[in-house]
Structures are given as structure tokens and as C-alpha cells.
Design an enzyme around this catalytic site. Sequence first.
Site, mmCIF file in Angstrom:
data_model
loop_
_atom_site.group_PDB
_atom_site.id
_atom_site.type_symbol
_atom_site.label_atom_id
_atom_site.label_comp_id
_atom_site.label_asym_id
_atom_site.label_seq_id
_atom_site.Cartn_x
_atom_site.Cartn_y
_atom_site.Cartn_z
ATOM 1 N N TYR A 20 41.813 40.803 46.244
ATOM 2 C CA TYR A 20 42.350 40.022 45.210
ATOM 3 C C TYR A 20 43.538 39.121 45.700
ATOM 4 O O TYR A 20 43.860 38.232 45.167
ATOM 5 C CB TYR A 20 43.104 41.047 44.407
ATOM 6 C CG TYR A 20 42.433 42.149 43.565
ATOM 7 C CD1 TYR A 20 40.961 41.852 43.460
ATOM 8 C CD2 TYR A 20 43.077 43.214 43.094
ATOM 9 C CE1 TYR A 20 40.273 42.871 42.894
ATOM 10 C CE2 TYR A 20 42.313 44.001 42.163
ATOM 11 C CZ TYR A 20 40.971 44.189 42.163
ATOM 12 O OH TYR A 20 40.272 44.810 41.709
ATOM 13 N N ASP A 46 47.255 48.411 40.086
ATOM 14 C CA ASP A 46 46.405 48.643 40.985
ATOM 15 C C ASP A 46 46.061 47.173 41.477
ATOM 16 O O ASP A 46 45.957 46.297 40.919
ATOM 17 C CB ASP A 46 45.393 49.092 40.122
ATOM 18 C CG ASP A 46 44.039 49.141 40.786
ATOM 19 O OD1 ASP A 46 43.367 48.224 41.221
ATOM 20 O OD2 ASP A 46 43.238 50.310 40.756
ATOM 21 N N LYS A 103 42.732 48.684 47.662
ATOM 22 C CA LYS A 103 41.310 48.936 47.920
ATOM 23 C C LYS A 103 41.062 48.029 49.402
ATOM 24 O O LYS A 103 41.355 47.009 49.643
ATOM 25 C CB LYS A 103 40.700 48.654 46.894
ATOM 26 C CG LYS A 103 41.034 49.066 45.813
ATOM 27 C CD LYS A 103 40.030 48.789 44.413
ATOM 28 C CE LYS A 103 40.748 48.859 43.044
ATOM 29 N NZ LYS A 103 41.829 47.642 42.640
ATOM 30 N N HIS A 115 36.458 49.893 47.743
ATOM 31 C CA HIS A 115 36.487 49.020 46.860
ATOM 32 C C HIS A 115 34.877 49.129 46.241
ATOM 33 O O HIS A 115 34.576 49.065 45.081
ATOM 34 C CB HIS A 115 36.809 47.543 47.336
ATOM 35 C CG HIS A 115 37.459 46.904 45.927
ATOM 36 N ND1 HIS A 115 38.031 45.676 45.796
ATOM 37 C CD2 HIS A 115 36.872 46.763 44.700
ATOM 38 C CE1 HIS A 115 38.327 45.169 44.766
ATOM 39 N NE2 HIS A 115 37.561 45.912 43.869
ATOM 40 N N LEU A 118 38.780 47.962 28.520
ATOM 41 C CA LEU A 118 38.720 47.141 27.162
ATOM 42 C C LEU A 118 37.797 45.868 27.307
ATOM 43 O O LEU A 118 37.757 44.712 26.670
ATOM 44 C CB LEU A 118 40.221 46.268 27.115
ATOM 45 C CG LEU A 118 41.291 47.478 26.762
ATOM 46 C CD1 LEU A 118 42.597 46.671 26.508
ATOM 47 C CD2 LEU A 118 41.111 48.306 25.464
#
Length: 215
Positions: A61, A56, A86, A118, A198
Amino acid sequence: MAKECVDLTLKYPLNDGNFIPVLGLGVSTYTMSKDDVGGTSRSVSIALKQGYPMIDTAEIYKNEEEVGQEIKKSNLRREHVYVVTKLWEQNGYEYCLKAFDASLKRLDMDYVDLYLMHAPIGDHLLETYDAFLELKEKGLAKSIGVSNFNIAMLEGLRKAGKPTPAVNQIEIHPYMRRDELVQYCRDHGIHVTAFSPLTKGKKLKEPDMITMAET
């Protein structure tokens, strides 16, 4: 020690007839140190070697090119790696088509498996979504969806008569359950994909997290 490992071959059905893997690697740049040169490439390479079926990434990014290069280096067949990218700003139909074309060229691929809005940024969500629908119709994006959308935003698409997105990618973990939004998605056939499950590493030493990991 955990008694069982996640079955990386497991997939969930989407409302468009496609399937999405149970687990993937998100290569967001905010997890990488500015001094960690090659961090994206190394992370993607290790993930693919460990059998991760999904990678992903995103326009913002600024690592789509690295992601594409590592997937090619892996010698895995394209259909064996589920690729997500995205669109950052929702600035209308033509803007979306151009941005997607640029992402596809950076990835050096013929299609992506999942293309997401996004975030609900920009004043042209509906026009942008129309471009998403065209990309899906042409097979350039196998599935389309959204990210960081709340119930009101999803209702906006529904009330405008737009086809239901296949996925809503949201931050969700034991400390951010978002039960109402998750239930809405379930009721409307929208698959919920969790990012930062997480807790971005912030809660890993909490007793509850340790207990869950051990059971």
C-alpha cells in the site's frame, strides 16, 4: 436506522492466545484517489478519533509511514491500537526478515499485532512462513497469519507440519460467502477476517444491503 451499533471493544480470541478486535480500518491505497493527498493520514486520524481499535495496512500500500505517524499523533498508547501489516511476496526466509524490518521502521514501532502473508505470491511459502514463526517467537509480530489463501494453500501448510496460522484474511460479504473456506477455517481454529465486507461500496444500494443496514 439500525437499532444497535457495533461494540468496538469486542474482541475475538485467536488460536495463539491473543485477541483481535471486531472492527478495523483497512487503509488500502486502491480506495484512495491519486489526487487525494493525505487521504491515508486523514482516514486513520478520523478512525482513531471515532474509536476504531484496529488499523490495517500493508507493504504494497506504500502508506505504512503515514499510518505510523497518525497513530503517534493520536497520543493513544501503543497497546490500545491493533496494527496489522502484510508481506506482499513470499520470497523466502531472509527476504521476509528484511521486508518485515523495513515495514517496522516505516511504521516506527517495536512490534506489530498481526503480520500476514498478503497473497500466495512467490515460490518459497514454507521458508517464508518459517520466518514468520521466528518473528512471532521474538515478539516482533504478536500473531501471524495469511491472506487470500484457499483451502489447498492452507492444507499445504498443515501437511508440511507448520503451526496453524492465527488468521486468514479474505474477501467476504453477502455476495461472496465462501462457505466452504470459512467452514474449513472454523474446523481448524483459524480466525476469518473479512476485507471489503461492504463490497467496496459497489452493492450498498442493493435492496438486500439496505434491508440489513436498517435491521
